[in-house]
Design a protein around this motif. Structure first.
Motif, mmCIF file in Angstrom:
data_model
loop_
_atom_site.group_PDB
_atom_site.id
_atom_site.type_symbol
_atom_site.label_atom_id
_atom_site.label_comp_id
_atom_site.label_asym_id
_atom_site.label_seq_id
_atom_site.Cartn_x
_atom_site.Cartn_y
_atom_site.Cartn_z
ATOM 1 N N ARG A 728 -5.893 0.114 0.205
ATOM 2 C CA ARG A 728 -4.878 -0.425 -0.704
ATOM 3 C C ARG A 728 -5.407 -1.706 -1.352
ATOM 4 O O ARG A 728 -5.130 -2.826 -0.893
ATOM 5 N N PRO A 729 -6.166 -1.553 -2.419
ATOM 6 C CA PRO A 729 -6.893 -2.679 -3.008
ATOM 7 C C PRO A 729 -6.006 -3.871 -3.402
ATOM 8 O O PRO A 729 -6.411 -5.010 -3.236
ATOM 9 N N GLY A 730 -4.804 -3.647 -3.858
ATOM 10 C CA GLY A 730 -3.974 -4.767 -4.328
ATOM 11 C C GLY A 730 -3.203 -5.474 -3.226
ATOM 12 O O GLY A 730 -2.404 -6.376 -3.483
ATOM 13 N N MET A 731 -3.447 -5.072 -2.007
ATOM 14 C CA MET A 731 -2.665 -5.568 -0.868
ATOM 15 C C MET A 731 -2.723 -7.095 -0.736
ATOM 16 O O MET A 731 -3.749 -7.709 -1.012
ATOM 17 N N ASN A 732 -1.606 -7.666 -0.330
ATOM 18 C CA ASN A 732 -1.609 -9.103 -0.037
ATOM 19 C C ASN A 732 -2.573 -9.379 1.107
ATOM 20 O O ASN A 732 -2.556 -8.689 2.120
ATOM 21 N N PRO A 738 -3.225 -12.101 15.781
ATOM 22 C CA PRO A 738 -4.031 -10.891 15.817
ATOM 23 C C PRO A 738 -3.593 -9.872 14.770
ATOM 24 O O PRO A 738 -2.422 -9.791 14.429
ATOM 25 N N LEU A 739 -4.582 -9.119 14.314
ATOM 26 C CA LEU A 739 -4.318 -8.074 13.337
ATOM 27 C C LEU A 739 -4.018 -6.781 14.113
ATOM 28 O O LEU A 739 -4.842 -5.879 14.202
ATOM 29 N N THR A 740 -2.829 -6.752 14.701
ATOM 30 C CA THR A 740 -2.449 -5.604 15.538
ATOM 31 C C THR A 740 -2.248 -4.367 14.657
ATOM 32 O O THR A 740 -1.978 -4.485 13.452
ATOM 33 N N PRO A 741 -2.342 -3.184 15.235
ATOM 34 C CA PRO A 741 -2.068 -1.965 14.457
ATOM 35 C C PRO A 741 -0.690 -2.019 13.779
ATOM 36 O O PRO A 741 -0.554 -1.565 12.640
ATOM 37 N N GLU A 742 0.295 -2.618 14.432
ATOM 38 C CA GLU A 742 1.632 -2.748 13.811
ATOM 39 C C GLU A 742 1.535 -3.565 12.527
ATOM 40 O O GLU A 742 2.079 -3.196 11.486
ATOM 41 N N ARG A 743 0.832 -4.700 12.615
ATOM 42 C CA ARG A 743 0.707 -5.571 11.448
ATOM 43 C C ARG A 743 -0.066 -4.860 10.329
ATOM 44 O O ARG A 743 0.260 -4.996 9.142
ATOM 45 N N VAL A 744 -1.079 -4.103 10.723
ATOM 46 C CA VAL A 744 -1.870 -3.354 9.741
ATOM 47 C C VAL A 744 -0.976 -2.358 9.009
ATOM 48 O O VAL A 744 -0.950 -2.297 7.773
ATOM 49 N N LEU A 745 -0.223 -1.605 9.777
ATOM 50 C CA LEU A 745 0.603 -0.549 9.199
ATOM 51 C C LEU A 745 1.645 -1.133 8.245
ATOM 52 O O LEU A 745 1.844 -0.630 7.137
ATOM 53 N N ALA A 747 1.470 -3.858 6.572
ATOM 54 C CA ALA A 747 0.817 -4.347 5.352
ATOM 55 C C ALA A 747 0.384 -3.199 4.450
ATOM 56 O O ALA A 747 0.463 -3.297 3.226
ATOM 57 N N LEU A 748 -0.058 -2.095 5.057
ATOM 58 C CA LEU A 748 -0.533 -0.966 4.236
ATOM 59 C C LEU A 748 0.595 -0.341 3.432
ATOM 60 O O LEU A 748 0.366 0.211 2.359
ATOM 61 N N TYR A 749 1.812 -0.426 3.977
ATOM 62 C CA TYR A 749 2.920 0.283 3.317
ATOM 63 C C TYR A 749 4.063 -0.628 2.879
ATOM 64 O O TYR A 749 5.129 -0.162 2.552
ATOM 65 N N SER A 750 3.850 -1.948 2.894
ATOM 66 C CA SER A 750 4.920 -2.856 2.471
ATOM 67 C C SER A 750 5.176 -2.676 0.977
ATOM 68 O O SER A 750 4.292 -2.224 0.237
#
Ligand code: MTE
Ligand code: HPA
Ligand code: MOS
Length: 752
Positions: A728-732, A738-745, A747-750
């Motif tokens: 997701r190139p335009g992602m914030n 920590p960059l937990t899987p929850e935080r990753v997910l 961010a990927l779909y916010s």
């Protein structure tokens, strides 16, 4: 050279405190903790608890014969809370009973009335409320104020790192035994025998010479037992002193996680300025350190944060401000890296964000600004024997950065839902305690009349391999078989006034003291041999592989023979020596000085693969060129590097300590606080020693190893973030670890 403890560890034969059979009259302790994060104690009601059969005593602050104080740097920490409680898990009373289960049942019957006060867990909020433990600290160089106008790009932002629980395998443990004439003997799982001795003496109101602390070995410390073993040992000492019987306290895991301090979470504001070519001209950073409810080691840790604000980069204009914020969580404490990793994350975050704004690869900025020989750190010390660039170059020639980048690009084109990312993490870490006076150690060496040797030192074996290294050092210095050497427990009656085993310095400090004492012994023994052999004054005697040589020619005498002869001639076969690192100093007023004996450098490539449907990632590989100096124990050092890296990866990715708004920890067990396991460890971990490195300040030209590799783990954060951006190139941009899987997910779909 393999670690001497390997076999015993693997077979479960190594003896830790809880393995030592307790005398029949031992009482078992459990601690009653504050259930509130902040409040005034109105009443502690122990009546019901005292009635339970098997309970031998319940002790509160009023039972302390000495001073109710365990603060190491600042006297702001009571052993047992008296007026106020300041965090959930703060010790209030200690229950002694004939078994742990009775002690726990009794603890459940204790009641406390607390008038609640407002709870702060956020360091920025603490700062706003004026709750600083020490005044703000500033390290600076150049003039950032006037440098901004020369910058082509200025980027600011906020970066945050989370806490981290030590998860040493052996939880906090202590046993105290009363001895004659009002003294006490303590076995403690501590990195700092002298701190435990001092704390127990204060609490009991007796001089330090009446307190003996013995540490056979500890099952990991990672900084968590540099200061925080004191309370448990002091509580055991208190009860033992009062009841005149042995008292044992071993924390259950969930209690240990709940009540002890951890790595400090930091939240930081940064501003970085660069020219068009990517040269960093100015950097300003404010670190809000979440110190928790008492100072503990926080001010010293904040110092190291300020020392490492620029990581391995030369930045001519820098201003770093440290704020030590008091909050209502358990006092945070030393953890491998000692505030350094927190600082390095922020400068890496700043570079990452600047690269994004400039539309270039962060690697370009990183490489361009690496320290070179003779550059001055912002605290005034010059980088000498600086290998920052050598490490980067070796990393590139060994692993081909371009090829890695290209293969990731290709992978990402071919795979819509799996994305790969990579980052390079260069590291520079200063070796020495940042408090100059702590850079000292002493040892006591006994040669027994059969030629075997016992070494007592200031160092504690906690799995890092110091005992094996001390044996190697003595074996080499004396030129005797390593099997002759035994390292004794760390004991305050044999070695006094010890600094903690910390700051990665124990090999350097204790090793140098050991070399001095071995040379004293050798000198003394060979002198007596020389007199016996009636050799000429100018003949040169030496010991080589247990044989005595005169002017290089074997005399036929062996180590065992000369020791026996020396003993009968009444030669002193024991030697004590102290070592204090020369040439280091630091002026706290100006924040300038040669604070470190030397620096350790290295660089790592970290690669990760992200599943963009689930947010779950795998760290594929960590490839490192590390400057070990000339390692004299490569297996041990590689083990330290691997362990440190995995701990760093965990901190950046899956280890997430959470408190609720009332100050209660949510992640209080290993089922809801996840640390890296063997499946999490990257498939490929390659650590290549930097060639042709040298370190005259180290033992046999080696460099300290304990902490620096942890910081390679920081690269994992940016590698994962790169993989996210490939999806997701335009992602914030996220700069919160920590960059937990929850935080990753999320961010990927916010939405934004
Ligand atoms: N390694 C193991 N196995 N267990 C530990 O507790 N502590 C680390 C590091 N490596 C630790 C470890 C920390 S925080 C430090 S400061 C150093 O070891 C201390 O030991 P050293 O001075 O001998 O390197
Ligand atoms: N490192 C580790 N422990 C310490 C230090 C340090 O620099 N200073 C005081 N305790
Ligand atoms: Mo290590 S954090 O210096 O014990």
């Amino acid at each position: 050279m393999l670690n001497i403890d390997l076999n015993a560890h693997v077979r479960g034969e190594s003896i830790f405190i809880n393995d030592i059979p307790a005398p029949v009259n031992t009482v078992y302790l459990t601690v009653f903790y504050s259930p509130e994060a902040h409040g005034r104690i109105k009443q502690i009601i122990t009546k019901e608890a005292e009635k339970i059969p098997g309970v031998k005593g319940i002790f509160t602050a009023k039972d302390i014969p000495g001073r109710n104080q365990v603060g190491g740097i600042i006297f702001d920490e009571e052993l047992l809370a008296e007026g106020e409680v300041n965090y959930i898990g703060q010790p209030v009373a200690v229950v002694a009973a004939v078994s742990y289960s009775i002690a726990r049942n009794a603890r459940d019957k204790i009641k406390i009335e607390i008038e609640k006060l407002s709870v702060i867990i956020d360091p920025r909020e603490a700062y706003e409320a004026g709750k600083l433990i020490i005044s703000p600290k500033v390290f600076s160089c150049g003039d950032t104020g006037s440098a901004w106008k020369d910058c082509d790009v200025i980027v600011d932002g906020k970066a945050e790192t989370g806490s981290q629980e030590h998860i040493y395998m052996e939880t906090q443990s202590a046993v105290a035994y009363p001895v004659e004439n009002g003294g006490i003997r303590i076995l403690s799982s501590t990195q700092a025998p002298t701190s435990v001795q001092r704390a127990a003496a204060e609490i009991l109101g007796i001089p330090m010479n009446k307190v003996e602390v013995d540490v056979p070995r500890i099952g990991g410390g990672f900084g968590g037992k540099e200061d925080q073993a004191n309370s448990w040992a002091a509580l055991a000492a208190l009860v033992s002193f009062k009841l005149k019987c042995p008292a044992k306290l071993v924390l259950p895991r969930n209690e240990d996680i709940t009540v002890t301090g951890k790595r400090h979470p930091y939240t930081s504001d940064f501003k970085i300025g660069l020219n068009k070519e990517g040269k960093i001209l100015a950097y300003e950073v404010v670190f809000y350190q979440n110190a928790g409810a008492a100072a503990d080691l926080s001010p010293a840790i904040l110092d190291r944060t300020l020392f490492h604000a620029a990581n391995c980069y030369f930045i001519p204009n820098l201003k770093a401000t440290g704020l030590c914020c008091r909050t209502n969580v358990p006092p945070n404490t030393a953890f491998r890296g000692f505030g350094g990793p927190q600082a390095m994350f922020v400068i890496e975050a700043a570079i990452y964000k600047a690269a994004e704004v400039m539309g270039i690869d962060p690697l370009v900025i990183q490489q361009k600004n690496l320290l070179k020989e003779g550059d001055q750190f912002h605290f005034g010390q010059k980088a000498i024997n600086c290998t920052a660039r050598n490490c980067w170059q070796s990393l590139d020639s060994g692993f081909n950065l371009k090829a890695v980048t290209n293969s990731i690009k290709e992978f990402n084109i071919a795979n819509p839902l799996l994305k790969k990312g990579m980052a390079v993490m260069p590291v520079c870490f200063g070796i020495s305690f940042t408090n100059t006076f702590m850079n000292q150690a002493s040892v006591l060496v006994h040669v027994y009349s059969d030629g075997s040797i016992g070494i007592s030192s200031a160092a504690v074996e906690m799995g890092q391999g110091i005992n094996s290294k001390l044996r190697q050092i003595a074996s080499k210095t004396l030129s005797v078989d390593i099997e002759r050497l035994k390292v004794e427990s760390s004991n305050t009656t044999r070695v006094a006034n010890t600094s903690p085993t910390a700051a990665s310095s124990s090999t350097d400090l204790n090793g140098k003291a050991l070399i001095i004492s071995c040379n004293i012994l050798l000198d003394r023994i060979l002198k007596s041999v020389k007199a016996d052999l009636k050799l000429k004054e100018n003949s040169f005697l030496e010991l080589r592989d247990e044989q005595v040589l005169s002017n290089g020619v074997p005399t036929g005498l062996t180590w065992e023979e000369i020791i026996r002869a020396a003993f009968f001639k009444r030669v002193n076969l024991s030697a004590q020596a102290q070592y204090a690192t020369p040439g280091i100093y630091f002026d706290q007023e100006t924040s300038k000085g040669n604070a470190f004996s030397y620096h350790v450098y290295g660089a790592a490539i970290i690669e990760a693969t992200l599943d963009c449907i689930t947010g779950i990632y795998k760290i594929d590989s960590v490839k490192v060129v590390h400057d070990f100096g000339k390692s004299f124990s490569l297996q041990t050092d590689l083990g330290q590097a691997e362990g440190g890296i995995v701990q760093g990866l965990g901190w950046m990715t899956i280890e997430d300590i959470l408190y609720d708004m009332s100050g209660k920890i949510i992640t209080d067990s290993l089922s809801n606080y996840k640390i890296p396991d063997i499946h999490f460890v990257p498939d490929e971990m390659k650590i290549i020693p930097l060639e042709d490195s040298n370190n005259p300040s180290g033992i046999f030209n080696s460099k300290a190893i304990g902490e620096p590799p942890l910081m390679y783990g920081i690269g994992a954060f940016f590698a994962i973030e790169n993989a996210m951006k490939a999806f997701r190139p335009g992602m914030n941009t996220i700069l919160t670890a920590p960059l937990t899987p929850e935080r990753v997910l999320l961010a990927l779909y916010s939405k934004i």
